[in-house]
Scaffold this motif. Structure first.
Motif, PDB file in Angstrom:
ATOM      1  N   GLU A  73       2.792  12.509   3.785  1.00  0.00           N
ATOM      2  CA  GLU A  73       2.759  13.090   2.444  1.00  0.00           C
ATOM      3  C   GLU A  73       1.529  12.672   1.654  1.00  0.00           C
ATOM      4  OE1 GLU A  73       5.785  13.607  -1.380  1.00  0.00           O
ATOM      5  OE2 GLU A  73       6.547  13.192   0.639  1.00  0.00           O
ATOM      6  N   THR A  74       1.060  11.445   1.858  1.00  0.00           N
ATOM      7  CA  THR A  74      -0.045  10.940   1.031  1.00  0.00           C
ATOM      8  C   THR A  74      -1.384  10.895   1.774  1.00  0.00           C
ATOM      9  OG1 THR A  74       0.314   8.619   1.666  1.00  0.00           O
ATOM     10  CG2 THR A  74       1.587   9.471  -0.207  1.00  0.00           C
ATOM     11  N   GLY A  82       4.659   5.640  -4.605  1.00  0.00           N
ATOM     12  CA  GLY A  82       5.481   5.419  -5.795  1.00  0.00           C
ATOM     13  C   GLY A  82       6.329   4.176  -5.627  1.00  0.00           C
ATOM     14  N   MET A  83       6.436   3.415  -6.687  1.00  0.00           N
ATOM     15  CA  MET A  83       7.093   2.119  -6.612  1.00  0.00           C
ATOM     16  C   MET A  83       8.592   2.235  -6.388  1.00  0.00           C
ATOM     17  SD  MET A  83       4.583   0.057  -6.832  1.00  0.00           S
ATOM     18  CE  MET A  83       5.271  -1.544  -7.220  1.00  0.00           C
ATOM     19  N   LEU A  85       0.829  -1.216   0.000  1.00  0.00           N
ATOM     20  CA  LEU A  85       0.000   0.000   0.000  1.00  0.00           C
ATOM     21  C   LEU A  85       0.859   1.260   0.000  1.00  0.00           C
ATOM     22  CD1 LEU A  85      -2.930  -0.904   2.415  1.00  0.00           C
ATOM     23  CD2 LEU A  85      -3.031  -0.557  -0.056  1.00  0.00           C
ATOM     24  N   LEU A  86       1.953   1.244   0.767  1.00  0.00           N
ATOM     25  CA  LEU A  86       2.845   2.410   0.776  1.00  0.00           C
ATOM     26  C   LEU A  86       3.417   2.666  -0.615  1.00  0.00           C
ATOM     27  CD1 LEU A  86       4.941   2.067   4.085  1.00  0.00           C
ATOM     28  CD2 LEU A  86       2.858   3.396   3.690  1.00  0.00           C
ATOM     29  N   ARG A  87       3.806   1.602  -1.295  1.00  0.00           N
ATOM     30  CA  ARG A  87       4.394   1.765  -2.628  1.00  0.00           C
ATOM     31  C   ARG A  87       3.360   2.231  -3.644  1.00  0.00           C
ATOM     32  NH1 ARG A  87       8.004  -3.181  -4.397  1.00  0.00           N
ATOM     33  NH2 ARG A  87       8.804  -1.592  -5.832  1.00  0.00           N
ATOM     34  N   ARG A 124      10.347   4.889  -4.910  1.00  0.00           N
ATOM     35  CA  ARG A 124      10.743   5.953  -3.994  1.00  0.00           C
ATOM     36  C   ARG A 124      11.220   5.349  -2.673  1.00  0.00           C
ATOM     37  NH1 ARG A 124       6.519  10.777  -4.381  1.00  0.00           N
ATOM     38  NH2 ARG A 124       8.313  11.921  -3.571  1.00  0.00           N
ATOM     39  N   PRO A 125      12.030   6.100  -1.905  1.00  0.00           N
ATOM     40  CA  PRO A 125      12.800   5.453  -0.822  1.00  0.00           C
ATOM     41  C   PRO A 125      12.039   5.114   0.446  1.00  0.00           C
ATOM     42  CG  PRO A 125      13.311   7.804  -0.945  1.00  0.00           C
ATOM     43  CD  PRO A 125      12.445   7.487  -2.128  1.00  0.00           C
ATOM     44  N   TRP A 126      11.023   5.887   0.850  1.00  0.00           N
ATOM     45  CA  TRP A 126      10.451   5.683   2.178  1.00  0.00           C
ATOM     46  C   TRP A 126       9.758   4.334   2.339  1.00  0.00           C
ATOM     47  CZ3 TRP A 126      13.635   8.519   4.053  1.00  0.00           C
ATOM     48  CH2 TRP A 126      13.775   9.872   3.824  1.00  0.00           C
ATOM     49  N   PRO A 127       9.017   3.835   1.355  1.00  0.00           N
ATOM     50  CA  PRO A 127       8.479   2.471   1.520  1.00  0.00           C
ATOM     51  C   PRO A 127       9.576   1.420   1.660  1.00  0.00           C
ATOM     52  CG  PRO A 127       7.278   3.635  -0.197  1.00  0.00           C
ATOM     53  CD  PRO A 127       8.462   4.485   0.146  1.00  0.00           C
ATOM     54  N   LEU A 128      10.693   1.614   0.943  1.00  0.00           N
ATOM     55  CA  LEU A 128      11.802   0.673   1.061  1.00  0.00           C
ATOM     56  C   LEU A 128      12.417   0.745   2.455  1.00  0.00           C
ATOM     57  CD1 LEU A 128      13.654  -1.402  -0.247  1.00  0.00           C
ATOM     58  CD2 LEU A 128      15.062   0.494  -1.116  1.00  0.00           C
ATOM     59  N   LEU A 129      12.514   1.952   3.005  1.00  0.00           N
ATOM     60  CA  LEU A 129      13.021   2.108   4.368  1.00  0.00           C
ATOM     61  C   LEU A 129      12.123   1.363   5.355  1.00  0.00           C
ATOM     62  CD1 LEU A 129      15.169   3.637   6.126  1.00  0.00           C
ATOM     63  CD2 LEU A 129      13.415   5.388   6.459  1.00  0.00           C
TER      64      LEU A 129
END
Length: 198
Positions: free
Chosen positions: A124-125, A51-52, A45-47, A54-59
Motif C-alpha cells: 500500500e505504501t 499510520g500509528m 518505519l511501518l507505523r 492502523r492494524p497491519w504494523p501491529l500484526l
C-alpha cells in the motif's frame, strides 16, 4: 526428530550436548543483538509509513515477537536432553522430541504473520521494494501450510521438510528488509547533508 527411536535421540544428545548448548546460546545472542533491534526499527518505519493506529504494523509486531518465542519454546524441550546429555529414558527422550517438533512447526506460521503484516503495508505504501511484499505474502502462505505438519503427524514427511525449507527464505526476507532500511537511512543522511551544506 521424534520419529527416531528414543535410544537414537538419547544417543544424539549424549554425543552432541555441548555443541547443541553452544549453538543454542549463539542463536539466542544473535536474536538479542540483531533481530530485536531490526524488529523495532522495522515496526517503527511501518507505523510511520502506514499510520500509528492502523492494524497491519501491529500484526507484523505480534508475529515478529511470537516467531522467536516459538523457537525458544522448541529449544526449551531439547534443552533438558542436552543438559542431561541424553541420560533419560527412551520414552522421555521421544516425548521431549515430539514436543520440540510440535513447537517448532509453529515457527514459520508466526514468521508468516510478521511477513504478512509487513507485506500489506509495503504493497500500500511502497516503503520498500515490491518483491519484498510478494515474498512476504508467499512466506505467510507457506507458513500456514507447513505448520499443518503436526496434523499430518509425519516428522519425516513433505510438510515437515517444508518447515525447514522456508526458514532460510524467512532469513532472506529479513536481510532484504534490513538492507532496504540501511539504504533508506543513507539516503536520508545524504539528503540532510545536501540541505545543510554538509
Amino acid at each position: 526428530m521424534y520419529g527416531s527411536s528414543g535410544e537414537e535421540i538419547s544417543r544424539f544428545f549424549a554425543d552432541n550436548s555441548s555443541r547443541y548448548m553452544t549453538s543454542d546460546f549463539i542463536i539466542g545472542i544473535a536474536f538479542l543483538v540483531f533481530y530485536f533491534p531490526f524488529l523495532a526499527c522495522f515496526i517503527t518505519l511501518l507505523r510511520i509509513a502506514y499510520g500509528m493506529n492502523r492494524p497491519w504494523p501491529l500484526l507484523a509486531l505480534i508475529g515478529g515477537i511470537l516467531f522467536p518465542m516459538a523457537g525458544f519454546a522448541a529449544s526449551a524441550f531439547n534443552g533438558p536432553l542436552a543438559l542431561q546429555e541424553g541420560n533419560v529414558s527412551p520414552e522421555i527422550a521421544q516425548t521431549l522430541a515430539a514436543a520440540t517438533f510440535y513447537s517448532f512447526a509453529s515457527v514459520p506460521l508466526f514468521a508468516g504473520v510478521m511477513t504478512l503484516g509487513g507485506a500489506l503495508v509495503i504493497l500500500e505504501t511502497r516503503i520498500f521494494s515490491r518483491w519484498l511484499a510478494w515474498l512476504g505474502l508467499a512466506i505467510s502462505v507457506v507458513g500456514v501450510v507447513s505448520s499443518s505438519a503436526t496434523i499430518a503427524n509425519d516428522p519425516d514427511g513433505p510438510l515437515a521438510a517444508l518447515t525447514f525449507i522456508v526458514l532460510p527464505v524467512i532469513g532472506m526476507w529479513v536481510v532484504g528488509i534490513a538492507v532496504s532500511m540501511i539504504r533508506m537511512r543513507a539516503a536520508v543522511w545524504a539528503a540532510g547533508n545536501r540541505v545543510h551544506g554538509g
